[in-house]
Scaffold this active site. Structure first.
Site, PDB file in Angstrom:
ATOM      1  N   TYR A  99      26.385  37.094  40.182  1.00  0.00           N
ATOM      2  CA  TYR A  99      25.745  38.313  40.692  1.00  0.00           C
ATOM      3  C   TYR A  99      24.860  38.969  39.630  1.00  0.00           C
ATOM      4  O   TYR A  99      23.817  39.519  39.935  1.00  0.00           O
ATOM      5  CB  TYR A  99      26.799  39.301  41.183  1.00  0.00           C
ATOM      6  CG  TYR A  99      27.294  38.955  42.568  1.00  0.00           C
ATOM      7  CD1 TYR A  99      26.408  38.978  43.648  1.00  0.00           C
ATOM      8  CD2 TYR A  99      28.607  38.593  42.808  1.00  0.00           C
ATOM      9  CE1 TYR A  99      26.839  38.654  44.919  1.00  0.00           C
ATOM     10  CE2 TYR A  99      29.048  38.265  44.068  1.00  0.00           C
ATOM     11  CZ  TYR A  99      28.155  38.301  45.133  1.00  0.00           C
ATOM     12  OH  TYR A  99      28.564  37.981  46.374  1.00  0.00           O
ATOM     13  N   GLU A 195      56.091  21.598  41.742  1.00  0.00           N
ATOM     14  CA  GLU A 195      54.984  21.797  42.677  1.00  0.00           C
ATOM     15  C   GLU A 195      55.186  23.022  43.562  1.00  0.00           C
ATOM     16  O   GLU A 195      54.297  23.840  43.693  1.00  0.00           O
ATOM     17  CB  GLU A 195      54.812  20.546  43.562  1.00  0.00           C
ATOM     18  CG  GLU A 195      53.712  20.717  44.612  1.00  0.00           C
ATOM     19  CD  GLU A 195      53.476  19.466  45.444  1.00  0.00           C
ATOM     20  OE1 GLU A 195      54.136  18.440  45.209  1.00  0.00           O
ATOM     21  OE2 GLU A 195      52.625  19.515  46.348  1.00  0.00           O
TER      22      GLU A 195
END
Lengths: 364, 609, 364, 609
Positions: A99, A195
């Site tokens: 931006y 995980e």
């Protein structure tokens, strides 16, 4: 490398790029720069560091066309931006930089991808990870729970945190920039990188960390950059065994792969992000068989992914060949929480002790 | 079970026999209109015009006149349309007119082996039949065969039971055409397919560049002008080729011949010389001196097999085929579609199953073609446009199979973008996929030729596109060097905290041209001319914009105004490797032009863009 | 309600379900149970609590067919499982319970969905959130950074944590069960709940929490159950203004909606999970216009979502109608990080102070 | 521009005229084989058999005999096949044979308005033509018209130039058939479509349940037996319907008539009475007493318009149409497909554009139909199966448009599962989408009838399915009550820590039956009979399994063994609301059966399942 050293290296490398261009232009030459070619055909296994890195193929970018001149212009603006940021000790996300480039006129980025790619180029050129540029990712790192103490330099000063005693139930969250962390001490025998959150919680609830002096790391699926950096540093700094505990399917083996070997996208950072000593704990296809775990049929996509792993040089070991072929033969996959079918304590009381003994981490 | 007694059954066979009778071909087609393209009122108009125009073009070709064809379609009732097609062909002798228009399966081209548009002898009489069935009106035909002859006017219908012409009226009249034919048919229809009809006429005009079409569609009138003044050579019929016949045909030829076998082969077939004929006899185990009429069916079968095994050159094609030619295709396309690039190929003639054929193709690019979407595909067979079933056609298949991406076109199945592709297949026997003659069947020999033609054209298009791209590239480079590198210089100098690097030496080194740069910043317009070209003569800079440049330094040598736009002219000579500059207050914009130096030695860069 | 009270209520309610069945069967009746109908046609706004709840429509489930008898059987097994879990002070995830049901023969779950749905039924019947059953979600809560102190009962004892002084750069992570948290004290004026990590980091980096005594909460997109519960408790316990700061697109307004009004799926828990006093801070469509922010065109899906919000009773206020119609008219959306285009400090130095003053939170 | 001088052009028209000639219809079709279904060698076999079988069936129908048709296909060379079709029809009188087989467009049914299979008079002679073109062999025909006549044998070809028969040989011979026709045709082909051919024969047999087909396919032989011994009524031709004619046809009828207008209308058309005829005259503004021959074209047009405006009842159909009938469709389907459910509908006849038609449909379910995939669709037109282009057919369209889900079938476009759908459209003029007669065109009137028939059948199927589901439901309930509620009881009692609740009162309350429960746990088999039925007579329990139940308490009244399976029988009376039980060691499984009590008063639940 300490944080200060890293920043110094960053600023030096980036300025040397700018200086080289300055000199080229001063000599009446078109500014240009050489970059390694970033395709999978230019990825090589480095025996010394045991990680995958970019090879020798390079491509030259010079400012002789509008497109590549614009690319160099953008690179110059980014270097200027980073220089200023480091000087002011500010930081920003890639999205913010995207931006900010709104004000750069001709050097404005057309898309987020473009700025990401450019930052990777600068990482490669400078051999400094983006954290050294004070550019941090949006995604958070994962959580840690276990007998270790770190010292983190935060915006509110230096904090010393013990990852069992000083944290809530959810553990210590790895910050965006692991470079700000100092590893103080630990009382651990090994690290288990897990995980799923369910299994991470299960191990904490069952007191596995205390009983076995284990550090538990929640990977949250495909691990973020900072999580991989954290594991790398735990392995390098403390020489702790890193054990990866995932579901028993091809996508989970890829999670292990990205921890142990690194990803093509970040091959230039492999030495910082990959943990070659990481071992795969489970859930192995043979565990599905041996423990008769609840399982699902493999989907077509699973089978395709397994076959592709069979031809992946990173999985070209007897161990993986045997396991993957077994899985294809059984045509089954299981989740790590499937151990719950054998009781909530089975995984901590039976499976992990047996498996860790088998791996030589725990004594039988 | 009610079985009939034996005697009754016997009577039945007799009874049935009495009901048996011959069916006239007209009756047959009355019941099977779809076979002739009259399955819907909408399609009837196009079919009728197509058949009449095909006949006119064929007749003009045979008579070697430049076709001048008038087509009119007028609504005469709520669902009645009157169609008139008039040509300047050789005309039809009066005694033949009733048969040509009033009898199905009557014609001159059915048995000839050569390229023609119409062939079956059904087309126009089918329209006559359709008119009489739907409007009840007879078809009016006027024909005149020459200046010395009177024109004849007929009102014709078909006697359906017998498929014989029914002439309601015949008279000799005066007609302003010296020779030609006019046919007027009126039937039930709609004009729902007007767009298709206009496309048909446009495409017909493209592949018949020697013809003029004048069209009146209700109140609108169009003309498709001819672009070639050359009459096209009328294809001449050839003998059948030994590879292209079936047993039935051979038997008929044998039955009609009183020759010896070897002579029969040499004289009855294309491209068979004595030597080839002897080889055929040997293979068939037949003596060349045998009378062919005496051959048994088995011997004929053996002969046929031998004829098809022996290698025979392709049939002669210059004679029996009439390709349009590359030049005329280009001219025809250029007339109807204005494009930046157009190229055409006429392939050498070739042969499939004994039928000679030739493929022509053309590619056009840019100009007024729509920039988006699929390429425009024009398909033709024997100079007749194929209007329906594009997806089922071998031509489309071939276009799809060519890898257009390698010729720098985008492609999703068909190539995309401002592209037009024309393919014309001319043959003595065009293989269609179905009776409606809308799509060409997949014949490997034909497909190969189409692909070769398209690839050849693709390479040429690529050359055009890359030449175009190269000039774009040069501009692009100029922009990089003159506009972006100075910005890099500014930024880099700032970063390394050293004085601003001057990048003009890079410009000079790279460009070796006179570079004119115009830029506007903070209400000041700067035009800078840097001369790296080596040329040192006098040049003029024309600057046309809304600024009057009253405060220009240096002053303009000449200023004029028109509609608020000021043209400022400066004249100067700029020594090699030096720079000239003018500054004035203004908003910039407009055009800058440098005169007095070769185009390839100058480059204008507008830094405000 | 304290944790002990909650657990007591859970066990009492669940046992009363089982007792009712016992009595039904003892009386020779087919066991049955009534549940509110869980469709959007049975959602009502409750003026008293200012949240959306299930209405009066009920459906009766009795064991007269194999399918619904099996459902009741499964419910009985789950009640038994929860009873045992509470008695042993264990906990588990829904996924684990799903696997545990492997051993329940006929009462085994066919799919995860089924067990989730059944737990929701039990939440509705008992008016106890699943955390009271010691069933915790897999997804982590989000992060908190700011001047507040909590006391958390963890598996390793009671921990007191100050969310600025005692945490790393990444902040304090909300645990799965917010019921284990005790709110000690705070020095805050308001809470900002932020959609993206980039903006959360920006506010921390710029010291916004210190300067304005703000508690920053990172929502991580659509907020997890525990994050919503945390906001609810901060609002109820400390009566702090809760301000929601998201991107300026329809999906972000839905995030605000789920914080403030709750979701249909969890309407029975609205009083615990929704924070009716939460206010929408931004990014408003009018901000895109007023600050001329970098923006993207709305996609067809965006437009569709905006139109559907216009007919959603929860967005049926003049404020939302005006903003949504403005957005449809402009046909633009922006991300909250788009403020970076005006400089890295713009959001903290200019936009937020102005916006907070406008909302009456900060004095001008 | 090389224009020819005027005199030369004149000569040209004459020249051209000399080349003009009539084209024989045989020549036309020789060039256009695809029009007749001979576009590929593969398709030729099916086309030929179809044409010959259609002719045989039509002839038998006309002669009112039960068809007994023999079909043989033998390979005679590398690519030659000999096809024989022989029937027991009325035979063909010798002088007609050459025309029927050796002339295209020759037949007895072309002009008749009634339902027939063949119509155009092309089919079989097209096969003769195809044979002579590809194999060169003449077609051999044997025909005999009755016991008193000798059979005649012909070798026939077609003179292509003239479309006249060419009889190579004719002789009277002895033949064992008393009447009938045998045709033997030999041409180039392949048997690639063997599966399609067998399907064609199977489907033909379904809609011709009165016919027997014997088939020899190289070395295999099949018979499709007849299931009906009734000959079918031969449709009788009717007059044209006033709504179904075009102007051309009207003109021809007018020209051939010497009647007064009103009589012409009444006698020349179907369903036109005096009153209707008068209304037509009035509307057309014509006097009924006018001689029709004197009508001008405009008057004829007005008449036609009036005829089509006046409402006229549908044409008579019982006469000209021959639906198969619901009973015979069911029998035909049952013969070829064994199913659990089959129902058929013959809709009332209806009319489109003046052509009468009737729709028949049938649905079959379950049995040997494949459980997965799309429904099997059988399409027929005038008792002829439609083998190609299913996707393009209005029948398929209609099936797709019916909402089968509301009849408890799953559906993805077509309905899915073990379903067969048959649709037969019979008409004096079946509207096909194209000449190849593979698909029926979208005619709203026909589509409406098809949909109505299918919906009607769908409702019936739904009734069948829900009856089946209801009995499933009762079983389901019994399982819940007898198997699951006891488990709920066990678990709930454990949770509340109270004594186990006995759930048998619930069973009794709900079931009001005698309930037999068998369960096996820990090597013990328990059979429990709880009597809530109110019946108190003697009953027997048969338990058949691998267990010998030697230690049963109480002992079985009777035990027998066969192949390792023991049948144990206990006899007892069980007082109302009480329970009887037997226990023995074993593994359980097998079958349990209760006899001596009504089916609806008992229920067996195997708790081990």
């Amino acid at each position: 490398m300490s944080r200060e050293e890293l920043e110094k290296k960053a600023i030096t490398s980036l300025l040397s790029i700018a200086s080289a261009w300055y000199d080229q232009m001063k000599a009446g030459e078109i500014p240009s720069i050489s970059l390694p070619s970033r395709t999978k055909y230019n990825i090589e296994y480095d025996d010394a560091s045991e990680v995958w890195k970019y090879g020798d193929k390079e491509s030259l970018r010079n400012a002789a066309s509008a497109k590549s001149a614009t690319h160099l212009l953008k690179m110059a603006y980014v270097i200027g931006f980073i220089k200023q940021q480091l000087r002011e000790n500010r930081s920003s996300t890639l999205r913010e930089m995207y931006y900010i480039s709104e004000g750069w006129k001709r050097a404005k980025f057309a898309a987020q991808d473009e700025s990401n790619y450019l930052i990777e180029d600068l990482e490669i050129l400078s051999d400094v990870p983006r954290e050294g540029f004070h550019l941090h990712p949006e995604e958070n790192g994962a959580s840690i729970y276990g007998p270790m103490r770190i010292r983190e330099e935060t915006r509110r000063g230096m904090k010393t945190i013990h990852c069992q005693d000083d944290v809530g139930q959810a553990g210590y969250t790895i910050p965006n920039s692991v470079e700000n962390i100092e590893f103080v001490d630990h009382d651990a025998k090994f690290v288990i990188a897990i995980e799923t959150g369910g299994m991470y919680d299960r191990l904490i609830e069952n007191g596995f960390d205390e009983e076995h002096n284990a550090i538990l790391v929640h990977l949250k699926g495909q691990p973020a950059r900072s999580t991989r950096r954290m594991l790398n540093r735990m392995s390098m700094t403390w020489d702790l065994p890193i054990l990866v505990f995932t579901d028993g399917d091809p996508w989970s083996y890829r999670i292990y792969g990205s921890v142990a070997y690194g990803a093509i996208k970040s091959a230039h950072m492999s030495e910082l992000l990959a943990t070659p000593k990481a071992q795969f704990l489970g859930l192995r296809p043979s565990d599905i068989r041996d423990y008769n775990l609840p399982s699902d049929k493999l989907t077509d996509k699973d089978v395709e992914a397994l076959r592709s792993e069979l031809t992946d040089p990173r999985f070209a070991t007897d161990y993986w060949k045997k396991e993957i072929n077994l899985q294809l033969e059984m045509n089954l996959k299981s989740e790590q929480q499937a151990f719950a079918a054998r009781g909530l304590d089975f995984v901590t009381k039976t499976y992990l002790p047996a498996r860790l003994a088998e791996m030589g981490i725990l004594k039988r | 079970m009610p079985r009939l007694p034996g005697w009754l059954r016997l009577v039945l066979a007799d009874d049935l026999a009495k009901q048996q009778r011959s069916i006239s071909v007209a009756e047959f087609f009355e019941k099977n209109k779809h076979l002739l393209g009259f399955d819907s009122p909408t399609r009837g108009v196009i079919t009728t015009i197509k058949e009449a125009v095909d006949n006119s073009l064929d007749a003009c070709e045979e008579a070697q006149v430049l076709p001048d064809i008038f087509i009119s379609i007028k609504k005469t009732g709520s669902d009645l349309f009157r169609i008139i097609v008039e040509d300047n062909g050789p005309g039809i002798v009066p005694k033949q007119v009733p048969f040509v228009f009033g009898k199905l399966l009557y014609g001159s081209r059915f048995h000839q082996i050569r390229q023609t548009r119409g062939q079956q002898g059904i087309g126009i009489s089918a329209a006559v039949l359709y008119a009489q069935l739907t409007s009840g009106l007879p078809t009016i035909v006027i024909s005149r065969t020459g200046a010395k002859e009177q024109a004849h006017r007929f009102e014709i219908q078909i006697k359906i039971e017998t498929n014989e012409p029914d002439v309601l009226k015949e008279e000799a009249i005066d007609w302003d055409r010296i020779h030609g034919t006019r046919v007027q048919i009126e039937f039930k229809s709609t004009m729902a397919a007007k767009k298709k009809l206009l496309e048909y006429l446009k495409y017909t005009s493209v592949v018949n560049p020697h013809a003029r079409f004048r069209v009146e569609l209700d109140d609108e009138a169009f003309t498709f002008e001819r672009v070639s003044q050359e009459v096209i050579q009328c294809p001449v019929a050839i003998q059948p080729h030994p590879h292209g016949i079936e047993l039935g045909q051979l038997k008929r030829m044998v039955a009609a011949s009183d020759q010896k076998l070897i002579d029969f082969l040499v004289e009855g077939f294309s491209r068979v010389g004595k030597k080839t004929a002897q080889e055929m006899c040997d293979r068939a185990g037949l003596k060349g001196t045998l009378k062919v009429q005496g051959l048994s069916v088995d011997q004929q079968k053996a002969l046929l097999a031998a004829m098809q095994e022996v290698s025979v050159p392709a049939p002669p094609t210059t004679q029996c085929l009439s390709p349009i030619g590359e030049e005329l295709i280009r001219r025809g396309l250029d007339k109807e579609f204005q494009m930046d690039f157009v190229s055409a190929r006429t392939r050498p003639s070739s042969v499939f199953s004994g039928h000679p054929f030739v493929v022509e193709a053309a590619i056009g690019y840019g100009g007024k073609l729509p920039a988006e979407g699929n390429a425009i595909i024009l398909r033709f067979a024997n100079r007749v446009p194929l209007m329906y079933q594009q997806g089922a056609c071998a031509i489309t298949e071939c276009i799809t199979n060519v890898n257009w991406k390698s010729y720098n076109l985008s492609q999703q199945g068909l190539p995309m973008g401002p592209v037009l592709i024309l393919v014309h297949v001319a043959s003595t026997n065009v293989p269609f996929t179905s009776e409606s003659k809308d799509a060409i069947a997949s014949i490997p020999e034909i497909e190969k030729e189409i692909v070769l033609a398209l690839q050849d054209l693709g390479r040429e298009l690529k050359t055009f596109l890359s030449r175009r791209d190269r000039s774009k590239l040069a501009e692009d480079r100029a922009r990089a060097v003159c506009a972006i590198i100075p910005e890099i210089s500014a930024k880099v100098s700032e970063i390394v905290e050293k004085p601003l690097v001057d990048t003009t030496p890079i410009e000079g080194k790279l460009m070796r041209k006179l570079i004119a740069k115009k830029s506007t910043r903070d209400g000041k317009v700067v035009i800078e001319l840097a001369n790296y070209s080596g040329f040192e003569g006098e040049i003029s800079a024309y600057d046309i914009s809304a600024d009057d440049a009253a405060d220009a330094v240096p002053k303009a040598d000449f200023v004029s105004e028109m509609d608020g736009q000021f043209t400022k002219v400066w004249k100067m000579t700029i020594p090699s490797k030096s720079t000239w500059q003018v500054t004035y207050s203004g908003k910039g914009g407009g055009i800058i032009e440098i005169r007095g130096i070769d185009d390839n030695k100058k480059m204008v860069v507008d830094l405000d863009v």
